[in-house]
Enzyme design. Structure first.
Site, PDB file in Angstrom:
ATOM      1  CE  LYS A  36      -0.261  -0.336   5.023  1.00 58.01           C
ATOM      2  NZ  LYS A  36      -1.002  -0.893   6.155  1.00 58.01           N
ATOM      3  NE  ARG A 137      -7.100   0.305  10.772  1.00 53.36           N
ATOM      4  CZ  ARG A 137      -5.819   0.133  10.407  1.00 53.36           C
ATOM      5  NH1 ARG A 137      -4.997   1.179  10.390  1.00 53.36           N
ATOM      6  NH2 ARG A 137      -5.366  -1.052  10.055  1.00 53.36           N
ATOM      7  CE1 TYR A 276      10.760  32.606   3.238  1.00 53.89           C
ATOM      8  CE2 TYR A 276      11.187  30.248   3.067  1.00 53.89           C
ATOM      9  CZ  TYR A 276      10.766  31.441   2.499  1.00 53.89           C
ATOM     10  OH  TYR A 276      10.358  31.458   1.198  1.00 53.89           O
ATOM     11  CG  MET A 324       7.853  24.120  -1.093  1.00 53.97           C
ATOM     12  SD  MET A 324       6.684  24.985  -2.126  1.00 53.97           S
ATOM     13  CE  MET A 324       5.599  25.725  -0.920  1.00 53.97           C
TER      14      MET A 324
HETATM   15  C1  LIG Z   1      -0.234  -1.621   6.962  1.00 57.02           C
HETATM   16  C2  LIG Z   1      -0.806  -2.885   7.461  1.00 57.02           C
HETATM   17  C3  LIG Z   1       0.016  -4.012   7.626  1.00 57.02           C
HETATM   18  C4  LIG Z   1       1.523  -3.956   7.516  1.00 57.02           C
HETATM   19  O1  LIG Z   1       2.043  -3.302   8.664  1.00 57.02           O
HETATM   20  P1  LIG Z   1       3.598  -3.236   9.017  1.00 57.02           P
HETATM   21  O2  LIG Z   1       3.660  -2.706  10.408  1.00 57.02           O
HETATM   22  O3  LIG Z   1       4.232  -2.312   8.030  1.00 57.02           O
HETATM   23  O4  LIG Z   1       4.148  -4.607   8.896  1.00 57.02           O
HETATM   24  C5  LIG Z   1      -0.616  -5.217   7.938  1.00 57.02           C
HETATM   25  N1  LIG Z   1      -1.950  -5.278   8.132  1.00 57.02           N
HETATM   26  C6  LIG Z   1      -2.758  -4.207   8.024  1.00 57.02           C
HETATM   27  C7  LIG Z   1      -4.225  -4.349   8.261  1.00 57.02           C
HETATM   28  C8  LIG Z   1      -2.208  -2.968   7.713  1.00 57.02           C
HETATM   29  O5  LIG Z   1      -3.014  -1.900   7.649  1.00 57.02           O
END
Ligand SMILES: *Cc1c(COP(=O)(O)O)cnc(C)c1O
Length: 385
Positions: A36, A137, A276, A324
């Site tokens: 992801k 979640r 800055y 930036m």
């Molecule tokens: C991002 C994620 C992972 C991987 O997590 P890491 O800590 O990077 O190994 C696994 N399961 C879910 C549901 C996630 O959101």
């Protein structure tokens, strides 16, 4: 693209890490690599291709679009969508063969209708049921798991392919947190039992991301879901040293190096200010190297003061605010070791010439390595090495 501010991806290190994971997690436990957010900024297509070579079972994505990108690049592996899609995306899920998480009576019903509409005739499309065992979640509560699994499995259009849950403190080594992970594991097992009690096969069971994969080897179940360790970083407190103290051996290497070049060397007088806000005043006559990298690249403003960069093996401090698109580094008067256009390393594995990893930036920014990588913007070209 010839811009000097770029991220070098050491693909051999990625392969090394994936092999280390495969060795650590015994077959037949399946691996689901989190790719992801463009593989945490490490190029999802590259990571997915290497993962396929190693023989990984699933790739985890966060959005339908990420899945489409992988399919268009020829990735054939199972794609597990970890975040919830909306109904407008459901037909793309079917078209591109993405395995979604679905839970909640209403959501499941809308999803079944979409499957009916898309396939017209019965088809057992695979889905996973997420369980909220304490993450707070997404997911069904354990006591709802049976009825929601039944809703899925009663549909002619869906098949319960698996169940997953996610730990919220498995990257902490405090006894209270380790205890909470055990509670979550117990609740997940209870959810699985509730599904089995409905005479439904719960399919592939999975709970551990990187931290639990390393530290809670008794919780691997059918599939683990590593992310950060594939990219060469340990999850928070579950470090190499900690694992060693538990007689567990696990070695990985950072995959990414962030580099730029010196594009100007300026002479400053004692008392002159830099950048800055005039937050840095030169303490003596000195020379300043200007670098074409700034917070729009992902070099967060809050890294200064504190950040050091490496030029020809030596570290030099960033002075004044990071802008930036540029920042300034003090190299000291008449420094023969630093020349115009010399390469500068912000972080990376040893072989990149960097003296620090992204862990150092994470500490400075009061965050975790994950956020350092995902903050790198798209104008930072990823170059595969
Ligand atoms: C991002 C994620 C992972 C991987 O997590 P890491 O800590 O990077 O190994 C696994 N399961 C879910 C549901 C996630 O959101």
């Amino acid at each position: 693209m010839n811009r000097c501010t770029r991220a070098i991806l050491y693909k051999d290190n990625l392969k090394y890490n994936l092999q280390a994971i495969r060795k650590y997690v015994e077959e037949p436990t399946k691996l689901c690599l989190a790719v992801k957010a463009d593989a945490y900024g490490h190029n999802a297509v590259l990571a997915s291709k290497i993962a396929q070579e190693i023989g990984i079972d699933y790739l985890a994505i966060a959005t339908v679009d990420e899945g489409i990108e992988l399919r268009n690049a020829g990735i054939k592996a199972n794609l597990l969508l970890l975040s919830l899609a909306i109904p407008q995306e459901f037909s793309e899920i079917f078209e591109y063969g993405i395995t979604p998480l679905i839970f909640g009576e209403d959501y499941i019903k809308v999803f079944i209708d979409a499957a009916k509409n898309y396939f017209k005739s019965p088809k057992k499309y695979p889905v996973f049921l997420p369980i909220d065992s304490g993450m707070g979640r997404i997911g069904a509560y354990p006591q709802e798991a049976g009825s929601q699994a039944k809703l899925i499995s009663d549909s002619e259009y869906l098949k319960l392919q698996g169940m997953i849950t996610h730990f919220c403190v498995s990257d902490s080594i405090s006894p209270e947190n380790q205890e909470f992970t055990k509670v979550q594991f117990q609740r997940f097992k209870e959810a699985v039992e509730n599904v089995k009690a409905q005479n439904i096969n719960p399919g592939i069971l999975s709970c551990g991301a990187s931290a639990a994969l390393l530290n809670n080897t008794d919780m691997h179940f059918d599939m683990v879901r590593p992310g950060i360790i594939a990219y060469g970083y340990y999850p928070d407190q579950v470090t190499k040293e900690y694992l060693k103290s538990k007689n567990k051996d696990f070695d990985i290497k950072p995959v990414m190096a962030l580099e730029t070049q010196v594009v100007a060397i300026r002479h400053f007088k004692k008392g002159q200010s830099i950048s800055y806000g005039r937050t840095y005043i030169c303490q003596e006559d000195t020379d300043i190297a200007v670098l074409p990298i700034g917070y729009a690249d992902g070099l967060l403003r809050r890294f200064s003061p504190g950040l050091e960069v490496t030029i020809n093996g030596k570290n030099y401090p960033v002075r004044g605010r990071i802008c930036m698109d540029q920042c300034m580094v003090e190299i000291g008067k008449d420094n023969k070791d630093v020349k115009l256009f010399d390469k500068v390393l912000i972080f990376g594995p040893k072989e990149s010439g960097a003296n620090q990893t992204a862990e150092a930036l994470a500490k400075l920014g009061n965050t975790i390595s994950y956020e350092i990588f995902t903050s790198l913007s798209k104008r930072v070209e990823r170059v595969i090495f």
